[in-house]
Enzyme design. Sequence first.
Site, PDB file in Angstrom:
ATOM      1  N   LYS A  88       0.745  -1.433  -0.179  1.00  0.00           N
ATOM      2  CA  LYS A  88       0.357   0.060   0.166  1.00  0.00           C
ATOM      3  C   LYS A  88       1.193   1.273   0.113  1.00  0.00           C
ATOM      4  O   LYS A  88       0.521   2.365  -1.018  1.00  0.00           O
ATOM      5  CB  LYS A  88      -1.066  -0.416   1.331  1.00  0.00           C
ATOM      6  CG  LYS A  88      -1.982  -0.898   1.198  1.00  0.00           C
ATOM      7  CD  LYS A  88      -3.059  -0.583  -0.306  1.00  0.00           C
ATOM      8  CE  LYS A  88      -4.497  -1.986   0.264  1.00  0.00           C
ATOM      9  NZ  LYS A  88      -5.146  -1.504  -1.217  1.00  0.00           N
ATOM     10  N   GLU A 110     -10.210   6.418   3.357  1.00  0.00           N
ATOM     11  CA  GLU A 110     -11.124   4.495   3.303  1.00  0.00           C
ATOM     12  C   GLU A 110      -9.811   3.705   3.801  1.00  0.00           C
ATOM     13  O   GLU A 110      -8.956   3.587   3.129  1.00  0.00           O
ATOM     14  CB  GLU A 110     -11.799   3.908   2.717  1.00  0.00           C
ATOM     15  CG  GLU A 110     -11.746   3.265   1.475  1.00  0.00           C
ATOM     16  CD  GLU A 110     -10.137   3.930   0.165  1.00  0.00           C
ATOM     17  OE1 GLU A 110     -10.151   5.073   0.543  1.00  0.00           O
ATOM     18  OE2 GLU A 110      -9.474   2.766  -0.007  1.00  0.00           O
ATOM     19  N   SER A 376       1.761  -9.374  -0.338  1.00  0.00           N
ATOM     20  CA  SER A 376       1.120  -8.171  -1.155  1.00  0.00           C
ATOM     21  C   SER A 376       1.500  -7.399   0.588  1.00  0.00           C
ATOM     22  O   SER A 376       1.479  -6.182   0.361  1.00  0.00           O
ATOM     23  CB  SER A 376      -0.179  -8.396  -1.239  1.00  0.00           C
ATOM     24  OG  SER A 376      -1.224  -8.526  -0.409  1.00  0.00           O
TER      25      SER A 376
END
Lengths: 392, 259
Positions: A88, A110, A376
Amino acid sequence: MIEPNNKGFYGEYGGAYIPEMLIPNIEELRAKYLDILNSESFRKEYHLLLCDYAGRPSPLFKAERLSAKYNANIWLKREDLNHTGSHKLNNTIGQILLAREMGRKRIIAETGAGQHGVATATVCALMGLDCVVYMGATDIERQAPNVARMRMLGAEVRPATSGNKTLKDATNEALRDWIANPLDTFYLIGSVVGPHPYPDMVARLQAIISSEIKEQLKSKIGTNLPDYVIACVGGGSNAAGSFYHFLEDESVKLIGTEAAGLGVNSGETAASMACGDKGIIHGSMTYLMQSDDGQITEPYSISAGLDYPGIGPLHAFLKDSKRADYMPITDDEALDAVMELTRLEGIIPALESAHALAVLPKLKLKTSDHVVVTVSGRGDKDMKTYMERFNL
Amino acid sequence: MNRLNSLFANKKDLLSIYFTAGFPRLDDTVPILKALETSGVDFVEIGMPFSDPLADGPVIQKSSTTALENGMSLTVLFKQLENVRREVSMPIVLMGYLNPVLRFGVERFLDKCKETGVDGVILPDLPFEMYREQYSHLFEERGISNTFLITPQTPPDRVRLLDENTTGFLYMVSSAAVTGAKTGLNQFQIDYFTRIRDMELKSPKMVGFGISNQESFSEVCKYANGAIVGSAFIRMIENSNNIAEDIDGFICSLKPRND
C-alpha cells in the site's frame, strides 16, 4: 500497457459516475495527474522515497521448499517487506506527493484491513499533513493492531457504521467527507477503484511491482518473462501493479484470486467476478455483487482487505478480454495457505496474500514453469484471527 | 410542457418536499403524497432508495435502509404510483441513484415514469456529459424532465452549460455538503445565491440541502424559485403517529398559509 480512454473507460468499464459536488475535485485531479506523475521532480522524489523510506526494491525470493512441493519454480515478490508491511505504501507515497503539489492540507482515506490506512497515516506523518481514516466498525474490531498504529501515527480513525460496516461503507463515508470538504481535502484512495482517474493513477503507482519483477527475473534466470503472475484482488491494486508491465506479454499467464468467503454459492462471499455482474459502485462501472433490483449486496470474507463487493474496472476489462483469469478462494483455502507458507518458508503472510498463495494447488504446473506470487502484506495484523483459527 | 414546467411558469416561492419511497412503512408513499398536496406543497421529489447513497447524510441514508428492508424497489414503487394521477395533481419528480435505474432498464424506467405520470427525474450520479451522450434523447422523446445539480464550486461556464441543457430545473446545493448537514444561511451561501441569481439563467432554480425552517425557506426564495426540504421532513415523519395531521403542521411551519 493498458490505459483507459480520456473519459476513464477500459472498454465498457470505469468512467466517473459521480455527483456534481465531486466534479470540480475530480476534474482538477484528472487534468493534473499525468503531468505531475510524469514530471522529473515527482519521479525523482517518488523513487527516492520508495528506495530510502519504503525499502525498495522489495526482494524476489525463490521459495525452494514451496517449489519442491509444487514441482515448479515459485518466486515470491515480497511486498510484505515494504515499510508498514504491505504494497500500500507504493501508492500512498505517490499520492501524498501529488496532494502536496496540489496544495491540499487535509488527507482522507478509506481502509479495510487497515493496511492502506496505516500507509496513509504514515505518509501524512512524514509530510506533516492532517489525516482522517474511515474504517468500518467491523474492521476496527477485527484489525485492532492497525487501528492503534494509525492513531499512534496521528491519524483520526472514524468508524463507518452503515451496512456491514466494512470497506464499502468506509468508502461511502470517505466520499461523503470529500463532498462536505471540497476545498482543502485530498481523497487518497487505496485501490484501483473509484471514479477516473483513480483506477489509472493507482495502477501506475503500483506498477513498480511488475517493473521490479521483470528486472529481478532477468538477473536471476536470464529472462524477464515468467510463466505465471499471481496476485489477490479485493479492489485489485497489488494485482494491477503485479500485472501492469506484463499486460502486453501474452505468454505470461495472469491470475487474480478473489475472496470466495464461505464459497461462491454460499451467499457469504466477496467474489464479485464469480457472483457479480455489471453495475456502478463508488463512481465506477465494473463487476459488482448486486440484487435483482440493483442494490449492492453486502460482501463477506475472513479477509478485511478483500471484503468488497466490487472490483477495479481494469480487472473487469481484463476478465472480459480474457487477458487475466480470476479464481475464487475460500476462507479455509486461504487459511491453509497461511500455514503452508509459514511452515515451509518461515513467512507469515497476510490473509489477503494467502488468497494468492492458495491458488498454487489448483494449477497444473510444469517443472520448468516460473511462477511469481505477490505476497502483498505480512500477517502481523491478522494474529488475532490466526490465534483463534489455529488454536495458538 | 409538463406539469413541472407549467408550475415554474406560473408560480414563485415554491416549496418542494423530498421523501423516501416506502418510508416509514412500505405503503406510506401514496398517503404521504396526498397529505403533501392537501397541505399546499407545490411539488415533490420521491426518493428511490439505494443501498449506498453516497450523496446523502445520515437521516436519508437511514430512511433508505428502512425502505429497502420494508421491501421497496422500483417495481413496487411504480405499482404504488399506478393510479396516483387520479388523486394527486402536483408535479412528481423521482430522485435516486443510477445503478437501480440501469438494472431496471433506462428505457423501461422512463416508460414507467410516463405511464404513471412522473414529470421529472434527478439522478445525481449520472454526470451531465454521460446524460447528454447516452440518455438525453430517451428523456426528451417521453417528455420527462431532467435536473442537474450545481454547487458553490461549479465554475460559471459549467453552470451555463448545465442551465442550457436542463429541461426541469437547476438544483442548487446550498452548501457543499451532504444532505441534512447544516441549518440557517451563512454569508458564503448568500454570496453564492447572489452570484447565481445575477447570472440571469434561463432555468428555474430550487435550493436544496440544508433548508429546515421558515426563516431559511423565505430567505432562499429571494434568490431562487423556491426550496426543497428533505432531511427535516423525514425526521418528522419517522416519529409521526398521524401522517396527515403532522404533515399539515410541518408544512404550515415552513410556509404559513395566508387564509
